[in-house]
Design a protein around this motif. Structure first.
Motif, short mmCIF file in Angstrom:
data_model
loop_
_atom_site.label_atom_id
_atom_site.label_comp_id
_atom_site.label_asym_id
_atom_site.label_seq_id
_atom_site.Cartn_x
_atom_site.Cartn_y
_atom_site.Cartn_z
N VAL A 115 64.19 -17.49 122.93
CA VAL A 115 64.90 -17.02 122.58
C VAL A 115 65.91 -16.94 123.26
N LYS A 116 67.02 -17.63 124.69
CA LYS A 116 67.46 -16.72 125.32
C LYS A 116 69.70 -17.18 125.11
N ARG A 117 70.54 -16.88 125.19
CA ARG A 117 71.89 -16.43 124.09
C ARG A 117 72.03 -17.49 125.56
N ILE A 118 71.96 -16.94 127.01
CA ILE A 118 72.34 -17.86 128.24
C ILE A 118 72.15 -19.25 128.18
N GLU A 119 70.95 -20.05 127.49
CA GLU A 119 70.48 -20.36 127.24
C GLU A 119 70.60 -21.94 126.55
N GLY A 120 71.59 -21.32 125.06
CA GLY A 120 71.78 -21.42 124.13
C GLY A 120 71.02 -22.07 123.08
N SER A 121 70.38 -22.80 122.26
CA SER A 121 69.98 -22.76 120.63
C SER A 121 69.01 -23.30 121.00
N ALA A 122 67.01 -22.20 120.50
CA ALA A 122 66.55 -22.85 120.56
C ALA A 122 65.79 -23.80 119.72
N ARG A 123 64.83 -24.55 119.44
CA ARG A 123 64.28 -25.76 119.10
C ARG A 123 63.42 -26.17 119.18
N VAL A 124 63.27 -26.34 116.98
CA VAL A 124 61.52 -25.81 116.79
C VAL A 124 61.83 -26.72 116.13
N ARG A 125 60.21 -28.15 116.51
CA ARG A 125 59.70 -28.75 115.48
C ARG A 125 58.60 -28.84 114.99
N VAL A 126 58.57 -28.82 113.35
CA VAL A 126 56.89 -28.75 112.51
C VAL A 126 57.14 -29.10 111.63
N VAL A 127 55.51 -29.88 111.79
CA VAL A 127 55.13 -30.71 111.27
C VAL A 127 54.02 -29.82 110.06
N LEU A 128 54.53 -30.30 109.10
CA LEU A 128 53.58 -29.88 107.40
C LEU A 128 51.99 -31.10 106.99
N GLU A 129 51.49 -30.20 107.10
CA GLU A 129 50.18 -30.86 105.91
C GLU A 129 50.17 -30.33 104.35
N ARG A 130 50.59 -31.21 103.53
CA ARG A 130 50.48 -31.11 101.55
C ARG A 130 49.04 -30.82 101.91
N GLY A 131 49.46 -29.10 101.01
CA GLY A 131 48.08 -29.07 100.38
C GLY A 131 48.02 -29.07 99.38
N SER A 132 46.43 -29.42 99.07
CA SER A 132 45.41 -29.51 98.03
C SER A 132 46.05 -28.69 96.78
N ARG A 133 45.91 -28.91 95.27
CA ARG A 133 46.20 -28.07 94.38
C ARG A 133 44.80 -27.86 93.52
N VAL A 134 44.28 -26.73 93.33
CA VAL A 134 43.73 -26.26 92.34
C VAL A 134 43.68 -26.40 90.48
N ARG A 135 43.52 -26.63 89.38
CA ARG A 135 43.91 -26.59 88.47
C ARG A 135 42.65 -26.30 87.38
#
Length: 375
Positions: free
Chosen positions: A348-368
């Motif tokens: 983050v550097k205010r002088i350069e404007g907003s920082a951008r992040v792109r994140v890919v999530l993997e769907r998790g498994s379920r335990v029953r």
């Protein structure tokens, strides 16, 4: 079918002698659904033998109070009546106590028109107003210690506990009250900042202090402060926090301060799934990393993080914005109940404007499963 209802009868004694013409008030305890909840009470007066009688009562719980001139109130609390029950009670009254005293400021000057209240052993509150010389007198108090409080415009409320009126006049010393007021504005544009929170706390204390939020004009006002050194903190969404120490009152008692907040940097986070769809409702947190941590081991960095600098939640488009950040390296954590947690790093550097992040999530498994008692 008409019924007589329950009844309460009894005798009122003043230092062992029956008292005539005593007012006896009977009120229903804590039931707003009956006819007793509309503010109407039942009352009676004692006869020459000190006796009273109230009929036609519903089943329930009642409070009884007897009062008359020259005596402190006598009370019976939470008397339970069954349907059509007849109860007889005895109320003993003692000669009233009188509390006298003077209200003054910290320099010994009398305070006029102070509202002084005293609560006696019966739970009743009696009130009086101080005269021009600060003197007050409160009568009709039940014997025994009382709790006292005093209120006056421009002064902090004073409280005294376990005061015995028999010991003579008392002195109530009230400290002058001050206020801390001003405006919160954008340091770059000078525009007022709405809903900024300003908190004042006596320097060195651990209490939560007092706070106020700014209105549309950026104005805040915090009243009833004692003179002293205060720590001031100001926060607003999208801005860096400001902290400083100042005496209250300042050089001028009616001083108005201006608090400037610097706009903070932002991290814009877009969260998608493996199919490219937007993930709504993911929780984002930003943790500022100390110098050198950005290149270190992820687990070690996590263990040495500071508290979260900001948090946000992604919208329907999968976007969330972390605001009010200072320049530096940040670890961004992404959490969602249906996906495997993820992390990313942003600079983050205010002088350069907003920082951008792109994140890919993997769907998790379920335990029953089922949880069963082994026995």
């Amino acid at each position: 079918v008409l019924r007589w209802g329950a009844e309460i009868s009894g005798i009122v004694l003043g230092e062992g002698t029956p008292l005539e013409d005593v007012s006896v008030m009977i009120t229903r305890d804590g039931n707003r659904n009956s006819r007793w909840g509309n503010g109407r009470n039942r009352s009676a007066r004692t006869d020459a033998a000190g006796n009273f009688l109230v009929r036609g009562l519903e089943a329930g719980t009642y409070n009884i109070r007897a009062s008359t001139s020259g005596f402190g109130d006598a009370r019976i609390r939470k008397l339970v009546l069954a349907a059509d029950q007849q109860r007889r009670v005895e109320l003993r009254m003692e000669k009233e106590a009188v509390l006298e005293g003077v209200v003054m400021d910290q320099f010994g000057a009398p305070i006029a028109s102070a509202q002084v209240s005293a609560s006696d052993s019966s739970g009743a509150w009696r009130r009086s107003s101080s005269a021009a010389d600060g003197f007050f007198s409160i009568d009709r108090l039940a014997p025994g210690p009382v709790s006292v409080r005093a209120d006056a415009s421009g002064y902090i409320r004073a409280r005294l506990n376990e005061v015995d009126p028999k010991l003579g006049p008392i002195e109530i010393v009230m400290d002058q009250s001050f206020e801390f007021r001003g405006f919160v504005v954008d340091a770059e544009t000078g525009d007022p900042i709405r809903r900024a929170r300003v908190t004042v706390r006596i320097t060195g204390s651990r209490n939560r202090g007092q706070s106020d939020r700014t209105g549309d004009e950026g104005l805040f006002r915090i009243e009833d402060l004692r003179a002293g050194e205060y720590d001031i903190s100001t926060t607003a969404e999208g801005f860096l926090s400001a902290r400083f120490t100042t005496p209250i009152p300042g050089r001028e008692a009616d001083e108005t301060v201006v608090i400037e907040l610097e706009p903070g940097a932002r991290i814009i986070v877009d969260v998608i799934d493996l199919a490219g769809g937007s993930v709504q409702g993911a929780t984002l947190r930003a943790y500022r990393l100390e110098e050198g941590e950005e290149s270190g081991d992820s687990d070690q960095s996590s263990s040495r993080r500071r508290r979260s600098d900001d948090r946000a939640t992604t919208d329907a488009s999968g976007r969330g914005t972390l605001v009010g950040l200072s320049d530096g390296f940040y670890q961004v954590t992404i959490r969602h109940d249906e996906y495997v947690p993820a992390e990313s790093v942003a600079v983050v550097k205010r002088i350069e404007g907003s920082a951008r992040v792109r994140v890919v999530l993997e769907r998790g498994s379920r335990v029953r499963g089922d949880v069963r008692n082994s026995s």
